[in-house]
Design a protein around this motif. Structure first.
Motif, PDB file in Angstrom:
ATOM      1  N   PRO A 118       0.843  -1.199   0.000  1.00 42.72           N
ATOM      2  CA  PRO A 118       0.000   0.000   0.000  1.00 42.72           C
ATOM      3  C   PRO A 118       0.877   1.248   0.000  1.00 42.72           C
ATOM      4  N   LEU A 119       0.551   2.213  -0.831  1.00 40.01           N
ATOM      5  CA  LEU A 119       1.396   3.396  -0.947  1.00 40.01           C
ATOM      6  C   LEU A 119       1.383   4.259   0.308  1.00 40.01           C
ATOM      7  N   ASP A 120       0.404   4.035   1.166  1.00 42.49           N
ATOM      8  CA  ASP A 120       0.381   4.755   2.442  1.00 42.49           C
ATOM      9  C   ASP A 120       0.780   3.844   3.598  1.00 42.49           C
ATOM     10  N   GLY A 121       1.375   2.693   3.275  1.00 39.61           N
ATOM     11  CA  GLY A 121       1.697   1.739   4.325  1.00 39.61           C
ATOM     12  C   GLY A 121       3.105   1.184   4.276  1.00 39.61           C
ATOM     13  N   LEU A 122       4.019   1.884   3.613  1.00 41.32           N
ATOM     14  CA  LEU A 122       5.404   1.433   3.573  1.00 41.32           C
ATOM     15  C   LEU A 122       6.026   1.536   4.964  1.00 41.32           C
ATOM     16  N   HIS A 123       6.646   0.466   5.421  1.00 41.60           N
ATOM     17  CA  HIS A 123       7.282   0.458   6.732  1.00 41.60           C
ATOM     18  C   HIS A 123       8.733   0.915   6.595  1.00 41.60           C
ATOM     19  N   ILE A 124       9.092   1.974   7.305  1.00 41.60           N
ATOM     20  CA  ILE A 124      10.446   2.504   7.257  1.00 41.60           C
ATOM     21  C   ILE A 124      11.037   2.472   8.661  1.00 41.60           C
ATOM     22  N   SER A 125      12.096   1.714   8.845  1.00 42.95           N
ATOM     23  CA  SER A 125      12.758   1.646  10.149  1.00 42.95           C
ATOM     24  C   SER A 125      13.481   2.961  10.437  1.00 42.95           C
ATOM     25  N   ARG A 126      13.856   3.149  11.682  1.00 41.80           N
ATOM     26  CA  ARG A 126      14.573   4.378  12.044  1.00 41.80           C
ATOM     27  C   ARG A 126      15.903   4.480  11.303  1.00 41.80           C
ATOM     28  N   SER A 127      16.589   3.347  11.169  1.00 40.13           N
ATOM     29  CA  SER A 127      17.877   3.372  10.477  1.00 40.13           C
ATOM     30  C   SER A 127      17.697   3.677   8.990  1.00 40.13           C
ATOM     31  N   LEU A 128      16.611   3.170   8.396  1.00 36.93           N
ATOM     32  CA  LEU A 128      16.359   3.444   6.982  1.00 36.93           C
ATOM     33  C   LEU A 128      15.972   4.901   6.782  1.00 36.93           C
ATOM     34  N   ALA A 187       3.806  10.912  -5.736  1.00 37.42           N
ATOM     35  CA  ALA A 187       3.898  12.219  -6.393  1.00 37.42           C
ATOM     36  C   ALA A 187       3.176  12.216  -7.733  1.00 37.42           C
ATOM     37  N   ALA A 188       3.144  11.058  -8.394  1.00 35.22           N
ATOM     38  CA  ALA A 188       2.461  10.942  -9.682  1.00 35.22           C
ATOM     39  C   ALA A 188       0.992  10.572  -9.545  1.00 35.22           C
ATOM     40  N   HIS A 189       0.505  10.467  -8.306  1.00 34.29           N
ATOM     41  CA  HIS A 189      -0.890  10.097  -8.020  1.00 34.29           C
ATOM     42  C   HIS A 189      -1.235   8.728  -8.585  1.00 34.29           C
ATOM     43  N   MET A 190      -0.272   7.805  -8.497  1.00 34.35           N
ATOM     44  CA  MET A 190      -0.539   6.422  -8.862  1.00 34.35           C
ATOM     45  C   MET A 190      -1.164   5.703  -7.669  1.00 34.35           C
ATOM     46  N   GLU A 191      -1.645   4.467  -7.867  1.00 37.34           N
ATOM     47  CA  GLU A 191      -2.448   3.837  -6.827  1.00 37.34           C
ATOM     48  C   GLU A 191      -1.984   2.452  -6.398  1.00 37.34           C
ATOM     49  N   LEU A 192      -1.451   1.662  -7.309  1.00 37.47           N
ATOM     50  CA  LEU A 192      -1.246   0.244  -7.020  1.00 37.47           C
ATOM     51  C   LEU A 192       0.196  -0.163  -7.287  1.00 37.47           C
ATOM     52  N   ALA A 240       7.612  -8.329   3.390  1.00 36.34           N
ATOM     53  CA  ALA A 240       6.727  -8.232   4.552  1.00 36.34           C
ATOM     54  C   ALA A 240       7.250  -7.215   5.557  1.00 36.34           C
ATOM     55  N   THR A 241       8.568  -7.162   5.733  1.00 36.25           N
ATOM     56  CA  THR A 241       9.131  -6.190   6.668  1.00 36.25           C
ATOM     57  C   THR A 241       8.962  -4.757   6.166  1.00 36.25           C
ATOM     58  N   MET A 242       8.742  -4.598   4.857  1.00 41.14           N
ATOM     59  CA  MET A 242       8.580  -3.270   4.271  1.00 41.14           C
ATOM     60  C   MET A 242       7.108  -2.860   4.185  1.00 41.14           C
ATOM     61  N   GLY A 243       6.206  -3.722   4.660  1.00 41.13           N
ATOM     62  CA  GLY A 243       4.797  -3.360   4.692  1.00 41.13           C
ATOM     63  C   GLY A 243       3.936  -4.029   3.652  1.00 41.13           C
ATOM     64  N   ALA A 244       4.478  -4.998   2.909  1.00 43.53           N
ATOM     65  CA  ALA A 244       3.684  -5.691   1.901  1.00 43.53           C
ATOM     66  C   ALA A 244       2.571  -6.496   2.555  1.00 43.53           C
ATOM     67  N   VAL A 245       1.455  -6.593   1.874  1.00 46.14           N
ATOM     68  CA  VAL A 245       0.323  -7.393   2.349  1.00 46.14           C
ATOM     69  C   VAL A 245      -0.085  -8.357   1.238  1.00 46.14           C
ATOM     70  N   SER A 246      -0.653  -9.476   1.646  1.00 48.19           N
ATOM     71  CA  SER A 246      -1.058 -10.508   0.697  1.00 48.19           C
ATOM     72  C   SER A 246      -2.570 -10.533   0.570  1.00 48.19           C
ATOM     73  N   MET A 247      -3.047 -10.886  -0.617  1.00 47.66           N
ATOM     74  CA  MET A 247      -4.482 -10.961  -0.861  1.00 47.66           C
ATOM     75  C   MET A 247      -4.757 -11.982  -1.960  1.00 47.66           C
TER      76      MET A 247
END
Length: 245
Positions: free
Chosen positions: A51-61, A173-178, A189-196
């Motif tokens: 999800p473009l609003d759900g990327l997981h970013i660690s403090r070090s990253l 920035a380009a208003h893309m969605e998926l 998975a550690t970066m926020g990916a989800v399965s469906m």
């Protein structure tokens, strides 16, 4: 750069119209090995997206982003990124051996899509003894508001993760969605990916491909280059992504 001929000069590539139709239908190609001339068309039962609003970013990253650790570009070395992604890797890095699903034919097909404006890469560079050197990146296929990530590689700390952060920021920035990641992996998975289920993915794909008259919609390269206008793009990206993740 080598002067040897590229595979697309010597063998058939996948017809680009067929390849783009496959992506628009939720299907993508793979091969059994680097020299496999055949193509398998894959439609997985389970699909992974970030999800473009759900990327997981660690403090070090986030710290590495703000420091602009690497120079980041878009479509500056597409062929080199594909080659790096296709190169054999240590068995400890992947789950299924050392060969690659990116065959010479598939690589040639993506290079053609890149020249046609349908495939894009993001590259991470650092200064080396003889100039800048490519240390990480990713590539995939873009159409409508969709980007289908194909593969990524890293030769330096956090390089592929930083490329992914730039990709998500450019898509926003380009208003893309998926952002399609195809298969779930522990790394994604550690970066926020989800399965469906694939059926749910196809609904999201259809929504992202709906006709629109929105003037704000842009291509991935347009979104990427708008980020470079900032005095400290890494800091801007870190702030925008950590506010929503």
């Amino acid at each position: 750069m080598s002067n040897r001929s590229r595979p697309e000069d010597a063998q058939d590539v996948i017809d680009p119209e067929l390849l783009m139709l496959a992506y628009r239908s939720g299907i993508f190609p793979m091969a059994e090995s680097r020299d496999d001339p055949e193509v398998m068309w894959i439609e997985p039962r389970e699909r992974a997206i970030i999800p473009l609003d759900g990327l997981h970013i660690s403090r070090s990253l986030a710290k590495a982003l703000k420091a602009d650790r690497y120079q980041v570009t878009c479509n500056a070395a597409f062929a080199e990124v594909v080659d790096a992604c296709a190169a054999p890797r240590r068995p400890s890095q992947i789950d299924d051996g050392t060969d690659s699903w990116i065959s010479e034919r598939i690589a040639a097909s993506y290079r053609l899509l890149n020249r046609m404006g349908h495939a894009h890469s993001i590259e991470c560079w650092r200064k080396g003894a003889t100039g800048r050197e490519l240390v990480g990146g990713l590539y995939g296929v873009g159409f409508g508001r969709v980007f289908c990530g194909e593969s990524m590689f890293s030769r330096a700390s956090d390089a592929s993760k930083l490329a992914l952060c730039w990709l998500v920021a450019a898509m926003r920035a380009a208003h893309m969605e998926l952002l399609d990641c195809q298969f779930m992996t522990p790394h994604l998975a550690t970066m926020g990916a989800v399965s469906m289920p694939q059926a749910d993915y196809l609904k999201r794909l259809e929504h992202a491909l709906r006709p629109t008259t929105e003037s704000s919609f842009a291509s991935l390269p347009d979104g990427f280059h708008s980020l470079g206008a900032a005095s400290s793009p890494g800091k801007l990206i870190a702030q925008s992504l950590t506010q929503t993740s």
